[in-house]
Design a protein around this motif. Structure first.
Motif, short mmCIF file in Angstrom:
data_model
loop_
_atom_site.label_atom_id
_atom_site.label_comp_id
_atom_site.label_asym_id
_atom_site.label_seq_id
_atom_site.Cartn_x
_atom_site.Cartn_y
_atom_site.Cartn_z
N TRP A 303 0.82 -1.21 0.00
CA TRP A 303 0.00 0.00 0.00
C TRP A 303 0.86 1.26 0.00
N THR A 304 1.83 1.36 0.93
CA THR A 304 2.60 2.59 1.04
C THR A 304 3.49 2.84 -0.17
N CYS A 305 3.96 1.77 -0.82
CA CYS A 305 4.86 1.93 -1.96
C CYS A 305 4.18 1.73 -3.31
N GLY A 306 2.92 1.31 -3.30
CA GLY A 306 2.30 1.03 -4.59
C GLY A 306 0.81 1.24 -4.66
N ARG A 307 0.19 1.61 -3.52
CA ARG A 307 -1.27 1.80 -3.50
C ARG A 307 -2.01 0.61 -4.10
N ASP A 308 -1.44 -0.59 -3.97
CA ASP A 308 -2.03 -1.82 -4.50
C ASP A 308 -2.13 -1.82 -6.03
N GLN A 309 -1.42 -0.92 -6.70
CA GLN A 309 -1.47 -0.83 -8.15
C GLN A 309 -0.25 -1.44 -8.82
N HIS A 310 0.74 -1.84 -8.04
CA HIS A 310 1.99 -2.33 -8.61
C HIS A 310 2.34 -3.68 -7.98
N ALA A 311 2.05 -4.74 -8.71
CA ALA A 311 2.28 -6.09 -8.19
C ALA A 311 3.76 -6.36 -7.96
N GLN A 312 4.65 -5.57 -8.59
CA GLN A 312 6.08 -5.80 -8.47
C GLN A 312 6.60 -5.51 -7.07
N VAL A 313 5.84 -4.78 -6.24
CA VAL A 313 6.34 -4.39 -4.92
C VAL A 313 6.71 -5.60 -4.09
N GLY A 314 5.95 -6.69 -4.20
CA GLY A 314 6.25 -7.89 -3.41
C GLY A 314 7.64 -8.41 -3.70
N ALA A 315 8.01 -8.52 -4.98
CA ALA A 315 9.36 -8.99 -5.35
C ALA A 315 10.41 -7.95 -4.98
N ARG A 316 10.09 -6.68 -5.13
CA ARG A 316 11.05 -5.63 -4.77
C ARG A 316 11.38 -5.68 -3.28
N GLN A 317 10.40 -6.04 -2.46
CA GLN A 317 10.66 -6.14 -1.03
C GLN A 317 11.70 -7.20 -0.70
N ARG A 318 11.85 -8.19 -1.55
CA ARG A 318 12.82 -9.26 -1.31
C ARG A 318 14.18 -8.97 -1.96
#
Length: 560
Positions: A303-318
């Motif tokens: 939410w804070t880094c993508g407002r749920d619009q960017h599925a890539q955030v999950g992989a970026r977190q890793r």
């Protein structure tokens, strides 16, 4: 026909009082000298009725917008009504429309009928509560909020669970902020970010319950018995008994989160330790005596880094990004990557922040004299707790000799130093990693990124080619010398460097997101008019000629 207000009526009021939707004379609404005109309402069924509606003219009308206001019994019973009773719909066109005041008000009254009143009475707005459920929940929470509440706000650290669960939350004092989630590193960094607002931490037991549909004012739980019935039906016996036991000790607060797909509804249950409030020399304890609705905000990275619009955030977190160089360009790139969802960044830079850096560096005067790497880690870490910031005050070559790239996903070289590029060549032979080499030309007349897959190398046994890849042949005197030392610098402004920041950050994110098919060079090149304004007589090299007549252009070249 509406009552007359006599000879004192203005032309505008006279026009309104002839309108078929105006029921009566104007009245002063409050000390802001607003004028209210009662509206004619049709007979309404009891379940849809509200007492009154008014056309409200602010004191500076027609320079300000008029609005429609409903009586307070419409709040949370009728959709599109805010906490003051104002109706939220397409509304009045305003002075910029160019229409006369009379035409604006006539249109507003027509819209009240067409967009609100008729649809409401015919049931066409019945689903609208669900569309804006968070707004109505906020109104509901604010009705119950007080200065002595045990919890002011709730932040969730992870996504909505798929199954009901019990977990511990952390109540932070003196801010009375409650954070909930299993992401303990994020919790720790968020607590650190809050600083003096989180000097004490107490444990709260939390029932985290997923629900399939958003609640509305008619359906959200309003009584303690409603909450307990819901918990008994959703928790298993062991969970329910554990949650219930906490109510007997009264040493722990109990929180219930009802997590719908688009909104979370928080409830602090009665009991728990009292809230101690100090006012002057007086200290008083306030128990939580009734069910307390609470606002809940998400601070999970999605939410804070993508407002749920960017599925890539999950992989970026890793992902773990190594950034060599935390100067004017590198510092802002680091901040951008963190805010884009990168989970870990290691910053390597040996320099200290000086006064000459302040105008174009992410850090400011509060960090003067401190190591840049340490300052960046502290500053970005506080601002973006979803990212773990590590730092080293070594120079890049020393770090590369001491450490390895084995735990790193990609490397950014923003030093502009040939010795660093040579050291990276050796390090990447041992541990191949994707690499971004970035640099700016004077005045940011051009900025470049070389994006190398892990199998490609910058030198590959050849001389360093950075100068050959530039867009302009620069004279020696364009590089400035700092007085009294051997340090050199380029002339450019933060606004000009913004183009380079975007270029570098996008290249890094493309590598992290696995969107790079082949190694390449990308360059932002300004046109001839920009060159002439900063250093007359310069010309673009042949490969960049397409930028000549433009303000700027993004060019891509294959590597090598």
């Amino acid at each position: 026909m509406p009552d007359s207000i006599g000879a004192a009526a203005s032309p505008l009021e006279s026009h309104l009082l002839k309108h078929p939707l105006i029921a009566g004379v104007a009245e002063d609404a409050n000390q802001r000298r607003q004028r209210r005109f009662a509206l004619v309402l049709p007979p309404m069924p009891e379940e849809r009725a509200f007492s009154n509606a008014w056309l409200v003219l602010p004191g500076k009308f027609p320079e300000e917008r008029a609005r429609i206001q409903l009586s307070r019994d419409a709040i949370l019973r009728v959709p599109h009504v805010d906490s003051s009773g104002d109706l939220c719909f397409s509304g009045e066109a305003g002075p910029a429309s160019g229409a006369t005041a009379e035409a604006r008000l006539d249109r507003l009254l027509a819209l009240f009928q067409e967009e609100f009143l008729v649809p409401w009475l015919t049931g066409k707005l019945d689903c609208d509560f669900e569309k804006e459920t968070a707004n109505y929940w906020t109104i509901h929470v604010n009705r119950y909020a007080s200065d002595v509440d045990a919890v002011k706000r709730v932040y969730t650290l992870d996504v909505r669970p798929t199954e009901p669960r019990l977990l511990d939350g952390q109540l932070l004092q003196p801010s009375r902020t409650l954070i909930v989630g299993d992401n303990l590193p994020l919790a720790s960094r968020l607590i650190a970010s809050l600083g003096p607002r989180a000097t004490q931490v107490a444990t709260v037991i939390v029932a985290d319950i997923p629900v399939d549909f958003p609640f509305t004012p008619r359906t959200w739980p309003a009584q303690l018995t409603d909450i307990l019935s819901l918990l008994q039906s959703r928790l298993n016996d062991v969970q329910y008994r554990a949650f219930e036991r906490a109510s007997h000790a009264r040493a722990t607060h109990r929180l219930v989160l009802l997590r719908a797909p688009t909104c979370t509804y928080g409830y602090l249950l009665p009991g728990g330790p009292p809230t101690v409030v100090v006012k002057g020399k007086t200290k008083r304890a306030y128990p939580t005596g009734q069910l307390l609705p609470l606002l809940v905000e998400r601070v999970d990275p999605g939410w804070t880094c993508g407002r749920d619009q960017h599925a890539q955030v999950g992989a970026r977190q890793r992902s773990h990004v190594l950034v060599l160089g935390a100067g004017a360009l590198g510092s802002v790139v680091i901040d951008t990557l963190a805010r884009s969802g990168v989970g870990r960044i290691t910053v390597v830079d040996p320099d200290f922040l000086s006064a000459s850096n302040i105008g174009r560096h992410l850090l400011g005067a509060d960090m003067l004299g401190l190591p840049k790497a340490q300052g960046i880690a502290a500053h970005v870490g506080r601002a973006v707790p979803s990212c773990q910031l590590d730092y080293s005050r070594e120079d890049a070559e020393a770090w590369l000799m001491r450490a390895t790239l084995s735990g790193v996903d990609i490397v950014l070289d923003i030093t502009g130093e040939p010795d660093v590029r040579a050291a990276l060549e050796t390090a990447r032979l041992l541990h191949p990693r994707p690499l971004v080499i970035s640099w700016m030309e004077p005045y940011v007349a051009a900025a470049h990124v070389c994006v190398l897959k892990d199998t490609e190398h910058w030198l590959a046994g050849l001389p360093d080619r950075l100068i050959d890849l530039q867009a302009v042949d620069w004279p020696d005197d364009v590089i400035m010398q700092e007085p009294g030392c051997s340090s050199q610098f380029q002339s450019y402004t933060p606004a000009q460097a913004t183009f380079a920041v975007a270029l570098v950050a996008e290249a890094a994110l493309a590598l992290i997101d696995r969107q790079v098919a082949a190694s390449h060079l990308r360059s932002w090149v300004r046109g001839q008019s920009f060159l002439d304004a900063h250093y007359p007589g310069l010309v673009l090299r042949e490969w960049a000629h397409s930028a000549t007549k433009l303000d700027g252009v993004l060019l891509c070249r294959p590597w090598p």
